[in-house]
Scaffold this active site. Structure first.
Site, PDB file in Angstrom:
ATOM      1  CG  ASP A 148      99.828  62.256  38.140  1.00  0.00           C
ATOM      2  OD1 ASP A 148     100.436  63.205  37.633  1.00  0.00           O
ATOM      3  OD2 ASP A 148     100.409  61.244  38.610  1.00  0.00           O
ATOM      4  CB  ILE A 176     101.012  63.628  34.519  1.00  0.00           C
ATOM      5  CG1 ILE A 176     102.057  62.529  34.324  1.00  0.00           C
ATOM      6  CG2 ILE A 176     100.397  64.023  33.189  1.00  0.00           C
ATOM      7  CD1 ILE A 176     103.296  62.970  33.589  1.00  0.00           C
ATOM      8  CG  ASP A 177      97.224  65.899  38.224  1.00  0.00           C
ATOM      9  OD1 ASP A 177      96.613  65.812  37.149  1.00  0.00           O
ATOM     10  OD2 ASP A 177      96.878  65.294  39.249  1.00  0.00           O
ATOM     11  CG  LEU A 178     102.789  68.695  40.118  1.00  0.00           C
ATOM     12  CD1 LEU A 178     104.051  68.227  40.829  1.00  0.00           C
ATOM     13  CD2 LEU A 178     102.159  69.834  40.897  1.00  0.00           C
ATOM     14  N   GLY A 181      99.429  71.467  34.444  1.00  0.00           N
ATOM     15  CA  GLY A 181      99.034  72.779  34.951  1.00  0.00           C
ATOM     16  C   GLY A 181      99.954  73.880  34.462  1.00  0.00           C
TER      17      GLY A 181
END
Length: 403
Positions: A148, A176-178, A181
Site C-alpha cells: 500500500d 489503497i489496500d482498502l 479490496g
C-alpha cells in the site's frame, strides 16, 4: 429471509489485506468463503499487530492480530500447502465446486502450480477468477513486489498530502489496500450478475496502482485537462474558503462553509457577523485570495470557545463543521452509536467480541457479522463435505504436511 449470496461459494487464496477484504465483503453478504492458509503459519497478517487479547475463552492469556480479525470475519479456514502436488490438486477440485476464486499472488506464480486463470476457467467455465496484484499481470512493473505504501507514493497521492512546506505524508490506514479490496468486490459482484444473464464466468482484476491513480479523482482530471500539478495544501482546501482546521480553546475544529449563505451564517453563529460584510471576504474567490487574513480573524473568534460550543453553534446554524476525533471519541459519539457502527460477533459458548459494522446496508437482506476463523479450524469439515475425504486420507495428508 436469505442472504444475497447464500448460494455462492468463494475460494479465498489471498493474504494480507486487499484480497481478504474483497472476500470478507462477500462473506458479510452471506457467501460461504473458504480461506486457504499455509499450514502451521497461516496468513502472514496473523503475525502482524496491533495485538489484542484473544476473544476465545479457551485461549485466555494469548494475543492475536486485530488486523487479521478486521479483514477475515465470516470465513472458514483451511490449511493447505498449495505448492505441493496434492495441495494444488485439492485446490483444483475445490474450484470445481466454487463460484469465485480470489488470489493475490505475484503475476505467474499460480500458473506454476497449475492454478492459473486459464486452466481453472477451462475446467469450470462459470468460475469468476479475481486476481489482486500491485501492478497487474504484465508491463514493466508486473514482477515488482508492492505494498500500500508504495502505491500511495507511486500514484501521486502522497505528493498532495501533508503540510505545504513539509514532507509528503501517507495515510495511517492502508487506504489503497482498502479501496482495491472494495473495487475487487465490486468487480466480482458485477461478474456474478453477468453470469446470471449469460451462464459464463470471467477473469477480473484489481490492482493497487489502478485504484490509487483513480483515487486522485478531480486532482488527476484537472491535471489531464491542462491544469497545474497539484501541490500539498495541508488541511486547507485550496479552492474553497473557509475550509480548514483552526484552533479553539480546547483543541481544533474543522470549518467548511461552502457558499456565501453558509459563510454569513457561520460568522453570525461565532459572534462576528461583521466579518461577512467585508469586501475582501464577499465571495469564495475573494476569501480564497485572502485566506490567511480570513483564518486569522476566525481564529480570534474561536479562541474563547470550546470544541463542543463551536460544533453546537455551527450545527444550529446549518453550517458544516466538526471536531477532529481520536478513535476513543469516535466510538463514544452519539451518531456512531445510533448507527450501530459497533457490532458484537458471537462465538461458540456465549463469548463475543466487537467489530466495526460493515458499511453495506440492505433493507431486505441485511449483512451478517460472523467471527473470523482460527487457523485451520474448518479444514476437516470442508474437505469432508466438499470432496468426501475420510479420516484416513486426511491423516495421510497431514503426515505429508499438505494440511
Amino acid at each position: 429471509m436469505s442472504d444475497i449470496f447464500s448460494h455462492i461459494k468463494v475460494l479465498d487464496l489471498s493474504r494480507a489485506i486487499a484480497g481478504p477484504i474483497a472476500a470478507q465483503a462477500l462473506a458479510d453478504m452471506g457467501a460461504t468463503v473458504y480461506k486457504v492458509e499455509r499450514p502451521g503459519q497461516g496468513d502472514e497478517l496473523r503475525q502482524l499487530g496491533p495485538y489484542v487479547a484473544s476473544p476465545y475463552p479457551d485461549a485466555a492469556g494469548t494475543r492475536e492480530s486485530a488486523a487479521f480479525h478486521a479483514y477475515n470475519r465470516g470465513k472458514k479456514s483451511i490449511t493447505l500447502d498449495i505448492a505441493s502436488d496434492r495441495g494444488a490438486d485439492i485446490v483444483r477440485r475445490l474450484t470445481q465446486r466454487c463460484d469465485v476464486l480470489i488470489e493475490n499472488y505475484k503475476a505467474g506464480t499460480l500458473d506454476r502450480y497449475g492454478l492459473g486463470a486459464e486452466r481453472l476457467r477451462a475446467e469450470n467455465p462459470r468460475l469468476v477468477y479475481c486476481s489482486v496484484t500491485g501492478f497487474g499481470q504484465d508491463g514493466p512493473y508486473a514482477n515488482r513486489p508492492a505494498y500500500d505504501f508504495i502505491a500511495q507514493g507511486l500514484s501521486g497521492l502522497m505528493s498532495t498530502c501533508g503540510e505545504m512546506d513539509g514532507e509528503p505524508m501517507r495515510t495511517s490506514v492502508p487506504m489503497i489496500d482498502l479501496i482495491t479490496g472494495h473495487q475487487a468486490a465490486l468487480s466480482i459482484v458485477s461478474a456474478l450478475y453477468h453470469r446470471e444473464r449469460t451462464g459464463r464466468g470471467q477473469y477480473v482484476e484489481a490492482t493497487l496502482l489502478d485504484s490509487a491513480v483513480a483515487f486522485n479523482g478531480h486532482l488527476a482530471q484537472g491535471y489531464l485537462m491542462g491544469g497545474p500539478v497539484p501541490q500539498r495544501a495541508g488541511n486547507t482546501n485550496p479552492i474553497a474558503a473557509p475550509s480548514t482546521v483552526l484552533r479553539c480553546r480546547d483543541g481544533a475544529v474543522i470549518l467548511a462553509a461552502g457558499n456565501n449563505h453558509q459563510f454569513q451564517a457561520m460568522c453570525e453563529a461565532l459572534g462576528w457577523p461583521g466579518l461577512a460584510q467585508e469586501p475582501r471576504f464577499a465571495s469564495n474567490a475573494s476569501r480564497v485570495a485572502n485566506a490567511p487574513a480570513l483564518y486569522a480573524e476566525l481564529t480570534q473568534a474561536l479562541r474563547p470557545l470550546t470544541r463542543a460550543e463551536v460544533v453546537e453553534r455551527l450545527s444550529k446554524a446549518k453550517v458544516p463543521g466538526g471536531p477532529i476525533n481520536d478513535l476513543a471519541d469516535v466510538f463514544a459519539d452519539p451518531q456512531v452509536a445510533h448507527r450501530g457502527l459497533v457490532q458484537k460477533v458471537e462465538l461458540p459458548g456465549g463469548a463475543s467480541y466487537p467489530v466495526v459494522r460493515s458499511p453495506l446496508r440492505f433493507s431486505e437482506t441485511p449483512v451478517r457479522h460472523r467471527p473470523s476463523p482460527r487457523l485451520g479450524e474448518h479444514t476437516d469439515e470442508v474437505l469432508r463435505e466438499e470432496l468426501g475425504l475420510d479420516d484416513a486420507v486426511l491423516g495421510e495428508l497431514r503426515e505429508q504436511a499438505v494440511l
